[in-house]
Scaffold this motif. Structure first.
Motif, PDB file in Angstrom:
ATOM      1  N   THR A  44      -7.875  -2.178  -1.123  1.00  0.00           N
ATOM      2  CA  THR A  44      -7.522  -1.346   0.021  1.00  0.00           C
ATOM      3  C   THR A  44      -7.339  -2.226   1.241  1.00  0.00           C
ATOM      4  O   THR A  44      -8.005  -3.252   1.388  1.00  0.00           O
ATOM      5  CB  THR A  44      -8.607  -0.287   0.311  1.00  0.00           C
ATOM      6  OG1 THR A  44      -8.152   0.558   1.383  1.00  0.00           O
ATOM      7  CG2 THR A  44      -9.932  -0.923   0.697  1.00  0.00           C
ATOM      8  N   HIS A  45      -6.408  -1.826   2.100  1.00  0.00           N
ATOM      9  CA  HIS A  45      -6.175  -2.565   3.338  1.00  0.00           C
ATOM     10  C   HIS A  45      -6.394  -1.670   4.554  1.00  0.00           C
ATOM     11  O   HIS A  45      -5.912  -1.975   5.641  1.00  0.00           O
ATOM     12  CB  HIS A  45      -4.751  -3.125   3.352  1.00  0.00           C
ATOM     13  CG  HIS A  45      -4.525  -4.179   2.315  1.00  0.00           C
ATOM     14  ND1 HIS A  45      -3.418  -4.211   1.495  1.00  0.00           N
ATOM     15  CD2 HIS A  45      -5.281  -5.235   1.947  1.00  0.00           C
ATOM     16  CE1 HIS A  45      -3.495  -5.250   0.681  1.00  0.00           C
ATOM     17  NE2 HIS A  45      -4.614  -5.879   0.930  1.00  0.00           N
ATOM     18  N   THR A  46      -7.107  -0.572   4.367  1.00  0.00           N
ATOM     19  CA  THR A  46      -7.342   0.360   5.464  1.00  0.00           C
ATOM     20  C   THR A  46      -8.799   0.327   5.908  1.00  0.00           C
ATOM     21  O   THR A  46      -9.701   0.123   5.098  1.00  0.00           O
ATOM     22  CB  THR A  46      -6.974   1.801   5.056  1.00  0.00           C
ATOM     23  OG1 THR A  46      -7.738   2.170   3.910  1.00  0.00           O
ATOM     24  CG2 THR A  46      -5.496   1.910   4.733  1.00  0.00           C
ATOM     25  N   CYS A  47      -9.010   0.551   7.204  1.00  0.00           N
ATOM     26  CA  CYS A  47     -10.360   0.639   7.742  1.00  0.00           C
ATOM     27  C   CYS A  47     -10.964   1.996   7.383  1.00  0.00           C
ATOM     28  O   CYS A  47     -10.286   2.864   6.824  1.00  0.00           O
ATOM     29  CB  CYS A  47     -10.335   0.461   9.259  1.00  0.00           C
ATOM     30  SG  CYS A  47      -9.405   1.754  10.132  1.00  0.00           S
ATOM     31  N   LEU A  63      -9.034   5.073   8.807  1.00  0.00           N
ATOM     32  CA  LEU A  63      -7.777   5.383   8.132  1.00  0.00           C
ATOM     33  C   LEU A  63      -8.013   5.885   6.718  1.00  0.00           C
ATOM     34  O   LEU A  63      -7.247   6.715   6.221  1.00  0.00           O
ATOM     35  CB  LEU A  63      -6.873   4.155   8.122  1.00  0.00           C
ATOM     36  CG  LEU A  63      -6.228   3.799   9.458  1.00  0.00           C
ATOM     37  CD1 LEU A  63      -5.403   2.537   9.324  1.00  0.00           C
ATOM     38  CD2 LEU A  63      -5.364   4.951   9.966  1.00  0.00           C
ATOM     39  N   ARG A  64      -9.075   5.386   6.057  1.00  0.00           N
ATOM     40  CA  ARG A  64      -9.415   5.917   4.742  1.00  0.00           C
ATOM     41  C   ARG A  64      -9.735   7.405   4.853  1.00  0.00           C
ATOM     42  O   ARG A  64      -9.258   8.227   4.067  1.00  0.00           O
ATOM     43  CB  ARG A  64     -10.600   5.165   4.138  1.00  0.00           C
ATOM     44  CG  ARG A  64     -10.983   5.688   2.741  1.00  0.00           C
ATOM     45  CD  ARG A  64     -12.378   5.273   2.338  1.00  0.00           C
ATOM     46  NE  ARG A  64     -13.391   5.779   3.244  1.00  0.00           N
ATOM     47  CZ  ARG A  64     -13.820   7.041   3.265  1.00  0.00           C
ATOM     48  NH1 ARG A  64     -13.331   7.934   2.425  1.00  0.00           N
ATOM     49  NH2 ARG A  64     -14.738   7.424   4.130  1.00  0.00           N
ATOM     50  N   ASN A  98      -6.523   9.436   5.733  1.00  0.00           N
ATOM     51  CA  ASN A  98      -5.670   9.639   4.563  1.00  0.00           C
ATOM     52  C   ASN A  98      -6.300  10.596   3.564  1.00  0.00           C
ATOM     53  O   ASN A  98      -5.605  11.394   2.923  1.00  0.00           O
ATOM     54  CB  ASN A  98      -5.373   8.297   3.892  1.00  0.00           C
ATOM     55  CG  ASN A  98      -4.332   7.497   4.633  1.00  0.00           C
ATOM     56  OD1 ASN A  98      -3.271   8.009   4.977  1.00  0.00           O
ATOM     57  ND2 ASN A  98      -4.627   6.235   4.915  1.00  0.00           N
ATOM     58  N   TYR A 144      -8.333   4.377  -0.395  1.00  0.00           N
ATOM     59  CA  TYR A 144      -6.873   4.409  -0.254  1.00  0.00           C
ATOM     60  C   TYR A 144      -6.347   3.057  -0.691  1.00  0.00           C
ATOM     61  O   TYR A 144      -6.519   2.052  -0.006  1.00  0.00           O
ATOM     62  CB  TYR A 144      -6.492   4.699   1.195  1.00  0.00           C
ATOM     63  CG  TYR A 144      -5.015   4.976   1.389  1.00  0.00           C
ATOM     64  CD1 TYR A 144      -4.476   6.209   1.041  1.00  0.00           C
ATOM     65  CD2 TYR A 144      -4.167   4.007   1.929  1.00  0.00           C
ATOM     66  CE1 TYR A 144      -3.123   6.474   1.216  1.00  0.00           C
ATOM     67  CE2 TYR A 144      -2.820   4.253   2.104  1.00  0.00           C
ATOM     68  CZ  TYR A 144      -2.303   5.495   1.750  1.00  0.00           C
ATOM     69  OH  TYR A 144      -0.968   5.759   1.921  1.00  0.00           O
ATOM     70  N   ASN A 178      -3.772  -0.005  -1.927  1.00  0.00           N
ATOM     71  CA  ASN A 178      -2.440  -0.576  -1.906  1.00  0.00           C
ATOM     72  C   ASN A 178      -1.982  -0.667  -3.356  1.00  0.00           C
ATOM     73  O   ASN A 178      -2.647  -1.298  -4.187  1.00  0.00           O
ATOM     74  CB  ASN A 178      -2.473  -1.967  -1.261  1.00  0.00           C
ATOM     75  CG  ASN A 178      -1.104  -2.586  -1.167  1.00  0.00           C
ATOM     76  OD1 ASN A 178      -0.462  -2.863  -2.184  1.00  0.00           O
ATOM     77  ND2 ASN A 178      -0.636  -2.821   0.041  1.00  0.00           N
ATOM     78  N   GLN A 211       1.313   5.731  -2.640  1.00  0.00           N
ATOM     79  CA  GLN A 211      -0.107   5.539  -2.340  1.00  0.00           C
ATOM     80  C   GLN A 211      -0.778   6.854  -1.976  1.00  0.00           C
ATOM     81  O   GLN A 211      -1.930   7.118  -2.355  1.00  0.00           O
ATOM     82  CB  GLN A 211      -0.281   4.513  -1.216  1.00  0.00           C
ATOM     83  CG  GLN A 211       0.226   3.138  -1.620  1.00  0.00           C
ATOM     84  CD  GLN A 211       0.038   2.065  -0.559  1.00  0.00           C
ATOM     85  OE1 GLN A 211       0.358   0.914  -0.790  1.00  0.00           O
ATOM     86  NE2 GLN A 211      -0.469   2.433   0.591  1.00  0.00           N
ATOM     87  N   ASP A 212      -0.050   7.708  -1.262  1.00  0.00           N
ATOM     88  CA  ASP A 212      -0.583   9.021  -0.910  1.00  0.00           C
ATOM     89  C   ASP A 212      -0.797   9.872  -2.159  1.00  0.00           C
ATOM     90  O   ASP A 212      -1.826  10.534  -2.305  1.00  0.00           O
ATOM     91  CB  ASP A 212       0.362   9.741   0.045  1.00  0.00           C
ATOM     92  CG  ASP A 212       0.386   9.109   1.436  1.00  0.00           C
ATOM     93  OD1 ASP A 212      -0.529   8.319   1.735  1.00  0.00           O
ATOM     94  OD2 ASP A 212       1.315   9.404   2.210  1.00  0.00           O
ATOM     95  N   HIS A 266      -3.141  -9.414   7.169  1.00  0.00           N
ATOM     96  CA  HIS A 266      -4.587  -9.285   7.045  1.00  0.00           C
ATOM     97  C   HIS A 266      -5.315 -10.561   7.455  1.00  0.00           C
ATOM     98  O   HIS A 266      -6.457 -10.516   7.902  1.00  0.00           O
ATOM     99  CB  HIS A 266      -4.932  -8.866   5.613  1.00  0.00           C
ATOM    100  CG  HIS A 266      -4.285  -7.563   5.249  1.00  0.00           C
ATOM    101  ND1 HIS A 266      -3.275  -7.487   4.331  1.00  0.00           N
ATOM    102  CD2 HIS A 266      -4.467  -6.317   5.744  1.00  0.00           C
ATOM    103  CE1 HIS A 266      -2.874  -6.225   4.258  1.00  0.00           C
ATOM    104  NE2 HIS A 266      -3.567  -5.508   5.103  1.00  0.00           N
TER     105      HIS A 266
END
Length: 267
Positions: free
Chosen positions: A129-132, A135-136, A139, A151, A153, A189-190, A214
């Protein structure tokens, strides 16, 4: 090792570059399943001439006709190929029980066998995952996913195909897309989070999906800085996400070197 690629002819040069990085840094032999609308055996024959050890690779081309027209968001930015991995359980032979999906804008720096041999622990998809945290959560709510769903990638996914076959149906995927069509920002991804949120496992994003973006964020907010020495010692997979690609003129960062270590002009 089973590896899944979804690609079109325009990306064959990057596909070859990725394969050259795999053969240089991963032990063993590979069966490469290629799902595509326009890549054929003739393209694969040319591609194999760019490999140092083509005998280590068996290629299986799975031609797919369009099944997404009017059923899923498709655009220049989000081509139809992004959805194929979600249907892998149905497209691939039942004898294939697990597979490692890789985007073609990837370079492999270390042996993939450690990732490939990971225990699924009841999960179906394992990725980075690349979301904080915010954002997790955002989403998760937007995609109507189970609580605490990561979430992922979708550029690197270890997939339990037997597990996926038990829960997948085309109607379920298209039904979810139809119901949530206007909520889908990063469509594949969604959909993955919305349908399989409680079946998603996490791996280290810096080790298995490092990008220049990143590196920038990490070096802004963390004491441990990521530089070339860190990459050489710790990174297994570089993923050139977004528009910042080494082969584009406005590339920014230092990860382009790794791409050109393996690049040859073939297509």
């Amino acid at each position: 090792m089973n590896i899944l690629i979804t690609v079109n002819v325009a990306y064959l040069k990057h596909f070859l570059t990725m394969l050259r990085s795999i053969e240089s840094n991963t032990k063993g032999d590979f069966t490469i399943y290629v799902i595509s609308k326009d890549v054929n055996d003739e393209h694969i024959s040319v591609l194999k001439t760019g490999l140092n050890y083509p005998e280590r690779f068996t290629f299986v081309c799975k031609k797919i006709d369009s099944v997404f027209q009017g059923k899923a968001p498709v655009s220049k930015k989000w081509p139809e190929t992004i959805y194929y991995r979600l249907f892998a359980g149905n497209i691939l032979p039942e004898s294939v029980d697990k597979i490692l999906y890789l985007d073609t804008d990837i370079i492999v720096l270390k042996d993939l066998n450690e990732l490939y041999s990971m225990d699924f622990g009841g999960k179906i998809f394992i990725g980075a995952t690349h979301t904080c945290k915010f954002l997790r959560w955002f989403n998760q709510v937007k995609n109507r996913a189970p609580k605490k769903s990561p979430y992922l990638n979708t550029g690197v996914l270890l997939i339990d195909l037997n597990g996926l076959r038990k829960v997948h149906s085309d109607e379920r995927v298209f039904g979810y897309i139809k119901k949530n069509y206007h909520r889908l920002f990063l469509p594949d991804q969604d959909v993955l989070q919305g349908l399989y949120g409680d079946k998603l496992g996490l791996i280290d994003s810096h080790k298995y999906g490092l990008s220049d973006r990143h590196i920038t964020l990490n070096n802004m907010f963390h004491k441990t800085k990521i530089d070339k020495n860190w990459v050489d010692e710790n990174c297994c997979i570089i993923h050139y996400i977004g528009k910042n690609k080494p082969w584009k003129g406005k590339y920014k960062g230092f990860l382009n070197k790794y791409y050109y270590d393996y690049y040859i002009e073939k297509f």
